[in-house]
Write a protein that holds these residues in place. Structure first.
Motif, short mmCIF file in Angstrom:
data_model
loop_
_atom_site.label_atom_id
_atom_site.label_comp_id
_atom_site.label_asym_id
_atom_site.label_seq_id
_atom_site.Cartn_x
_atom_site.Cartn_y
_atom_site.Cartn_z
N ARG A 67 0.83 -1.22 0.00
CA ARG A 67 0.00 0.00 0.00
C ARG A 67 0.86 1.26 0.00
O ARG A 67 0.53 2.24 -0.66
N ARG A 68 1.98 1.22 0.73
CA ARG A 68 2.88 2.37 0.75
C ARG A 68 3.49 2.58 -0.63
O ARG A 68 3.56 3.71 -1.13
N PHE A 69 3.93 1.50 -1.27
CA PHE A 69 4.49 1.63 -2.62
C PHE A 69 3.45 2.19 -3.59
O PHE A 69 3.77 2.97 -4.48
N GLU A 73 3.22 5.83 -3.19
CA GLU A 73 4.44 6.45 -3.75
C GLU A 73 4.54 6.27 -5.26
O GLU A 73 5.54 6.64 -5.86
N GLU A 74 3.51 5.68 -5.86
CA GLU A 74 3.45 5.42 -7.30
C GLU A 74 4.57 4.50 -7.78
O GLU A 74 5.03 4.58 -8.92
N LEU A 104 -8.29 -3.91 -6.07
CA LEU A 104 -8.44 -2.74 -6.93
C LEU A 104 -7.09 -2.03 -7.13
O LEU A 104 -6.79 -1.58 -8.24
N ILE A 105 -6.31 -1.96 -6.07
CA ILE A 105 -4.98 -1.36 -6.18
C ILE A 105 -4.13 -2.15 -7.17
O ILE A 105 -3.43 -1.57 -8.02
N GLN A 106 -4.20 -3.46 -7.09
CA GLN A 106 -3.45 -4.29 -8.05
C GLN A 106 -3.89 -3.98 -9.48
O GLN A 106 -3.04 -3.81 -10.37
N ALA A 107 -5.17 -3.91 -9.72
CA ALA A 107 -5.68 -3.63 -11.06
C ALA A 107 -5.19 -2.26 -11.54
O ALA A 107 -4.79 -2.10 -12.69
N ARG A 108 -5.22 -1.27 -10.64
CA ARG A 108 -4.76 0.07 -11.00
C ARG A 108 -3.26 0.06 -11.33
O ARG A 108 -2.82 0.78 -12.24
N CYS A 109 -2.51 -0.73 -10.59
CA CYS A 109 -1.07 -0.83 -10.87
C CYS A 109 -0.83 -1.42 -12.25
O CYS A 109 -0.01 -0.90 -13.01
#
Length: 128
Positions: A31-33, A36-37, A62-67
């Motif tokens: 989550r921190r990474f 930090e984009e 969702l964060i994984q998908a956004r990445c």
């Protein structure tokens, strides 16, 4: 015999707690990474957490998908967004439409672009 059983149970509890702590640590790093984009590192941390048996929340997925989307891996983003399609809101609706579009699913993409546009219109109306 009872003493050995107690030790085995205690060790199992300790190692299980260590695994749980390690999983939480990896998720926190991921989550921190993301904040930090650092999308590649974020995905790597999520992978490590999953290897250790962590179950990911909806937000983590969702964060994984956004990445994947940010890293231009639109096929993987599309796959993940498809799994999460019933729970998409905000920018994720647009990202899903865009990943469909880039993978050649034009009819579905049009439908999701329309949903994204409707959401944006609703948001702008509600902000007045």
């Amino acid at each position: 015999m009872r003493y050995i059983l107690t030790i085995v149970i205690a060790l199992f509890t300790i190692f299980n707690g260590v695994d749980s702590y390690s999983q939480k640590k990896e998720l926190k790093k991921a989550r921190r990474f993301y904040q930090e984009e650092e999308y590649y590192l974020c995905l790597d941390m999520y992978g490590q957490a999953e290897e250790q048996g962590a179950s990911l929340s909806l937000e983590d997925k969702l964060i994984q998908a956004r990445c994947y989307y940010a890293l231009k891996d639109v096929t993987k983003a599309w796959e993940m967004y498809t799994e999460l399609s019933l729970n998409l809101t905000g920018d994720d609706v647009f990202y899903y439409a865009s990943s469909q579009h880039q993978n050649g699913a034009y009819e579905d993409a049009i439908s999701w672009y329309e949903k994204a546009k409707l959401q944006q219109l609703t948001i702008s109306i509600n902000s007045y």
